[in-house]
Write a protein that holds these residues in place. Structure first.
Motif, PDB file in Angstrom:
ATOM      1  N   CYS A   1       0.882  -1.190  -0.047  1.00  0.00           N
ATOM      2  CA  CYS A   1      -0.243   0.010  -0.235  1.00  0.00           C
ATOM      3  C   CYS A   1       0.645   1.300   0.144  1.00  0.00           C
ATOM      4  CB  CYS A   1      -0.970   0.057   1.284  1.00  0.00           C
ATOM      5  SG  CYS A   1       0.057   0.095   2.651  1.00  0.00           S
ATOM      6  N   GLY A   2       2.233   0.908   0.124  1.00  0.00           N
ATOM      7  CA  GLY A   2       2.974   2.229   0.002  1.00  0.00           C
ATOM      8  C   GLY A   2       3.223   3.079   1.419  1.00  0.00           C
ATOM      9  N   ALA A   3       2.325   2.663   2.520  1.00  0.00           N
ATOM     10  CA  ALA A   3       2.517   3.359   3.710  1.00  0.00           C
ATOM     11  C   ALA A   3       3.719   3.040   4.555  1.00  0.00           C
ATOM     12  CB  ALA A   3       1.405   2.996   4.581  1.00  0.00           C
ATOM     13  N   ALA A   4       4.036   3.803   5.675  1.00  0.00           N
ATOM     14  CA  ALA A   4       5.149   3.416   6.312  1.00  0.00           C
ATOM     15  C   ALA A   4       5.211   1.925   7.050  1.00  0.00           C
ATOM     16  CB  ALA A   4       5.247   4.404   7.340  1.00  0.00           C
ATOM     17  N   ASN A   5       6.286   1.563   7.079  1.00  0.00           N
ATOM     18  CA  ASN A   5       5.925  -0.007   7.413  1.00  0.00           C
ATOM     19  C   ASN A   5       6.693  -0.197   8.832  1.00  0.00           C
ATOM     20  OD1 ASN A   5       5.289  -2.775   6.873  1.00  0.00           O
ATOM     21  ND2 ASN A   5       7.584  -3.280   6.914  1.00  0.00           N
ATOM     22  N   ASP A   6       5.750  -0.782   9.704  1.00  0.00           N
ATOM     23  CA  ASP A   6       6.744  -1.290  11.038  1.00  0.00           C
ATOM     24  C   ASP A   6       5.890  -2.601  11.443  1.00  0.00           C
ATOM     25  OD1 ASP A   6       4.032  -0.760  12.004  1.00  0.00           O
ATOM     26  OD2 ASP A   6       4.698   1.151  13.019  1.00  0.00           O
ATOM     27  N   LYS A   7       6.228  -3.115  12.559  1.00  0.00           N
ATOM     28  CA  LYS A   7       5.579  -4.356  12.633  1.00  0.00           C
ATOM     29  C   LYS A   7       4.085  -4.545  12.771  1.00  0.00           C
ATOM     30  CE  LYS A   7       5.399  -6.358  17.029  1.00  0.00           C
ATOM     31  NZ  LYS A   7       5.502  -6.632  18.288  1.00  0.00           N
ATOM     32  N   ASN A   8       3.421  -3.314  13.623  1.00  0.00           N
ATOM     33  CA  ASN A   8       2.082  -3.721  13.562  1.00  0.00           C
ATOM     34  C   ASN A   8       1.372  -3.241  12.094  1.00  0.00           C
ATOM     35  OD1 ASN A   8       2.103  -3.751  16.282  1.00  0.00           O
ATOM     36  ND2 ASN A   8       2.158  -1.791  16.846  1.00  0.00           N
ATOM     37  N   HIS A   9       2.137  -2.648  11.273  1.00  0.00           N
ATOM     38  CA  HIS A   9       1.455  -2.383   9.998  1.00  0.00           C
ATOM     39  C   HIS A   9       1.613  -3.535   9.123  1.00  0.00           C
ATOM     40  CE1 HIS A   9       0.021  -0.345   6.215  1.00  0.00           C
ATOM     41  NE2 HIS A   9       1.115  -1.150   5.586  1.00  0.00           N
ATOM     42  N   ALA A  10       2.719  -4.293   9.265  1.00  0.00           N
ATOM     43  CA  ALA A  10       2.981  -5.640   8.635  1.00  0.00           C
ATOM     44  C   ALA A  10       2.108  -6.792   8.726  1.00  0.00           C
ATOM     45  CB  ALA A  10       4.389  -6.069   8.596  1.00  0.00           C
ATOM     46  N   LEU A  11       1.634  -6.843  10.404  1.00  0.00           N
ATOM     47  CA  LEU A  11       0.764  -7.833  10.863  1.00  0.00           C
ATOM     48  C   LEU A  11      -0.874  -7.697  10.473  1.00  0.00           C
ATOM     49  CD1 LEU A  11       2.593  -8.882  14.101  1.00  0.00           C
ATOM     50  CD2 LEU A  11       2.676  -9.969  11.560  1.00  0.00           C
ATOM     51  N   LYS A  12      -1.061  -6.429  10.001  1.00  0.00           N
ATOM     52  CA  LYS A  12      -2.528  -6.062   9.636  1.00  0.00           C
ATOM     53  C   LYS A  12      -2.875  -5.601   8.129  1.00  0.00           C
ATOM     54  CE  LYS A  12      -2.236  -1.334  11.140  1.00  0.00           C
ATOM     55  NZ  LYS A  12      -2.939  -0.196  11.892  1.00  0.00           N
ATOM     56  N   CYS A  13      -1.800  -5.428   7.502  1.00  0.00           N
ATOM     57  CA  CYS A  13      -2.021  -4.895   5.798  1.00  0.00           C
ATOM     58  C   CYS A  13      -2.667  -6.105   5.098  1.00  0.00           C
ATOM     59  CB  CYS A  13      -0.725  -4.595   5.369  1.00  0.00           C
ATOM     60  SG  CYS A  13      -0.955  -3.830   3.755  1.00  0.00           S
ATOM     61  N   ASN A  14      -3.717  -5.823   4.599  1.00  0.00           N
ATOM     62  CA  ASN A  14      -4.253  -7.052   3.912  1.00  0.00           C
ATOM     63  C   ASN A  14      -3.883  -6.992   2.407  1.00  0.00           C
ATOM     64  OD1 ASN A  14      -6.184  -8.424   5.931  1.00  0.00           O
ATOM     65  ND2 ASN A  14      -7.309  -6.204   5.815  1.00  0.00           N
ATOM     66  N   ASN A  15      -3.051  -6.303   1.898  1.00  0.00           N
ATOM     67  CA  ASN A  15      -2.741  -6.223   0.492  1.00  0.00           C
ATOM     68  C   ASN A  15      -1.813  -7.305   0.407  1.00  0.00           C
ATOM     69  OD1 ASN A  15      -3.587  -3.552  -0.652  1.00  0.00           O
ATOM     70  ND2 ASN A  15      -3.011  -2.991   1.286  1.00  0.00           N
ATOM     71  N   GLY A  16      -1.719  -7.848  -0.883  1.00  0.00           N
ATOM     72  CA  GLY A  16      -1.014  -8.967  -1.352  1.00  0.00           C
ATOM     73  C   GLY A  16      -1.133 -10.662  -0.850  1.00  0.00           C
ATOM     74  N   GLY A  17      -2.118 -10.699  -0.087  1.00  0.00           N
ATOM     75  CA  GLY A  17      -2.817 -11.956   0.254  1.00  0.00           C
ATOM     76  C   GLY A  17      -1.852 -12.560   1.405  1.00  0.00           C
ATOM     77  N   LEU A  18      -0.771 -11.740   1.945  1.00  0.00           N
ATOM     78  CA  LEU A  18      -0.060 -12.527   3.075  1.00  0.00           C
ATOM     79  C   LEU A  18      -0.779 -12.856   4.201  1.00  0.00           C
ATOM     80  CD1 LEU A  18       3.513 -10.610   2.788  1.00  0.00           C
ATOM     81  CD2 LEU A  18       2.863 -12.728   1.708  1.00  0.00           C
ATOM     82  N   MET A  19      -1.872 -11.989   4.797  1.00  0.00           N
ATOM     83  CA  MET A  19      -2.620 -12.141   5.880  1.00  0.00           C
ATOM     84  C   MET A  19      -3.391 -13.697   5.690  1.00  0.00           C
ATOM     85  SD  MET A  19      -2.110 -10.108   7.909  1.00  0.00           S
ATOM     86  CE  MET A  19      -3.316 -10.085   9.295  1.00  0.00           C
ATOM     87  N   ILE A  20      -3.778 -13.743   4.410  1.00  0.00           N
ATOM     88  CA  ILE A  20      -4.712 -14.939   4.066  1.00  0.00           C
ATOM     89  C   ILE A  20      -3.683 -16.107   4.088  1.00  0.00           C
ATOM     90  CG2 ILE A  20      -5.974 -16.162   2.388  1.00  0.00           C
ATOM     91  CD1 ILE A  20      -7.087 -13.339   1.494  1.00  0.00           C
ATOM     92  N   SER A  21      -2.659 -15.981   3.647  1.00  0.00           N
ATOM     93  CA  SER A  21      -1.689 -17.255   3.521  1.00  0.00           C
ATOM     94  C   SER A  21      -1.153 -17.403   4.693  1.00  0.00           C
ATOM     95  CB  SER A  21      -0.629 -16.829   2.159  1.00  0.00           C
ATOM     96  OG  SER A  21       0.410 -16.014   2.788  1.00  0.00           O
ATOM     97  N   SER A  22      -0.835 -16.511   5.445  1.00  0.00           N
ATOM     98  CA  SER A  22      -0.217 -16.765   7.055  1.00  0.00           C
ATOM     99  C   SER A  22      -1.340 -17.545   7.775  1.00  0.00           C
ATOM    100  CB  SER A  22       0.176 -15.779   7.745  1.00  0.00           C
ATOM    101  OG  SER A  22      -1.120 -14.788   7.800  1.00  0.00           O
TER     102      SER A  22
END
Length: 249
Positions: free
Chosen positions: A34-55
Motif C-alpha cells: 500500500c506504500g505506507a510507512a512500515n513497522d511490525k504492527n502495519h505488517a501484521l495487519k496489512c491485507n494487501n498482497g494476500g500475506l494475511m490470508i496465506s499466513s
C-alpha cells in the motif's frame, strides 16, 4: 530436519524478537502493498498482497495435519459452512425475501470440521484467529484477556449457528508469539491425547510435540507477514501455458 521442526535463521530471529519485545530486524521501511510507512504492527495487519490470508492458511493447514494424524484423514474437512441450511431456503419459506437473496449461499464459514472430535457422533467446527497482542488497541492489556475476548467474539459469530446444526464449535485463538488461548490449549491437549493412544507414547511427550508444531506454524506465518512481498505474483510473472495431451503427443 526432524518432522519439519527446524526454523530458518530469519524465523528464529523473528521468534526471539517477538518473545523479548524487540523490533524485528531489517524490516522494509515502506510497505510494498500500500506504500505506507512500515513497522511490525502495519505488517501484521496489512491485507494487501494476500500475506494475511496465506499466513492464516498456514496455521490452519498445520492444525488439519495434526487432526489427520490423530484421527482418520476422512474425518477432517476444510472450510465448513456454519449454517448450510440457510443456503437452501426459497422465497416460499420467507415471502419477504426475493429470489436473488434466496439464491445467495450462507457466507459464514469455519476453517476446519473434524468428525467425532469431542464426542462420538458429533462434528466440531474450528475457526482460527491469530492476534497481534502488541497492536495499538491491545498493547496495554493482559495477553490472556485479549485472547479470551477474541474467543468470545468468535463464539458470538458462529456458536449459535453450529449448535442449531447439532455441531460443536471451538475457536482456535493464538497470539503471534505462539501463546494459546484457553480453548485452543484444550483442543491441542485433546489432539495430543488421541495421538498418545494411537502411537502408544507418553502423553507429555506428544503434548509437547503438538504444541511445538503449532507454535512453529505461528512463527512461520508471522515471519511471512513481516518479510514477505505484497506485490501480487501476477504483476511480476505469468503462469505457463500448458499444452494439452494431443499437442504433446
Amino acid at each position: 530436519m526432524v518432522n519439519d521442526t527446524l526454523l530458518s535463521a530469519l524465523e528464529f530471529r523473528t521468534l526471539v524478537s517477538l518473545l523479548t519485545g524487540l523490533i524485528p530486524p531489517d524490516l522494509p521501511q515502506l510497505c510494498d502493498g500500500c506504500g505506507a510507512a512500515n513497522d511490525k504492527n502495519h505488517a501484521l495487519k496489512c491485507n494487501n498482497g494476500g500475506l494475511m490470508i496465506s499466513s492464516h492458511d498456514g496455521v490452519n493447514v498445520e492444525l488439519q495435519s495434526q487432526a489427520r494424524l490423530a484421527q482418520k484423514a476422512s474425518d477432517v474437512y476444510d472450510e465448513p459452512r456454519t449454517q448450510p441450511g440457510r443456503a437452501a431456503r426459497t422465497p416460499m419459506d420467507n415471502p419477504s425475501q426475493d429470489e436473488s437473496q434466496a439464491a445467495t449461499p450462507h457466507e459464514r464459514k469455519g476453517d476446519t470440521l473434524i468428525r467425532d472430535f469431542w464426542r462420538n457422533g458429533r462434528d466440531c467446527i474450528i475457526d482460527v484467529r491469530m492476534v497481534n497482542c502488541d497492536a495499538d488497541s491491545y498493547w496495554q492489556k493482559d495477553h490472556q484477556k485479549v485472547l479470551a475476548r477474541c474467543e468470545r467474539d468468535k463464539k458470538r459469530k458462529h456458536l449459535a449457528d453450529c449448535l442449531e446444526q447439532r455441531r460443536d464449535f471451538t475457536p482456535f485463538v493464538a497470539s503471534r508469539e505462539a501463546i494459546f488461548a484457553k480453548e485452543a490449549e484444550t483442543l491441542l491437549k485433546c489432539l495430543a491425547a488421541k495421538l498418545s493412544r494411537k502411537w502408544k507414547r507418553h502423553y507429555s511427550e506428544i503434548c509437547g510435540y503438538v504444541k511445538a508444531c503449532m507454535g512453529l506454524a505461528l512463527i512461520r506465518s508471522t515471519t511471512r507477514c513481516l518479510y514477505g512481498s505484497r506485490i501480487p505474483a501476477c504483476l511480476i510473472s505469468r503462469q505457463p501455458e500448458w499444452c494439452n495431451k494431443a499437442e504433446m503427443g
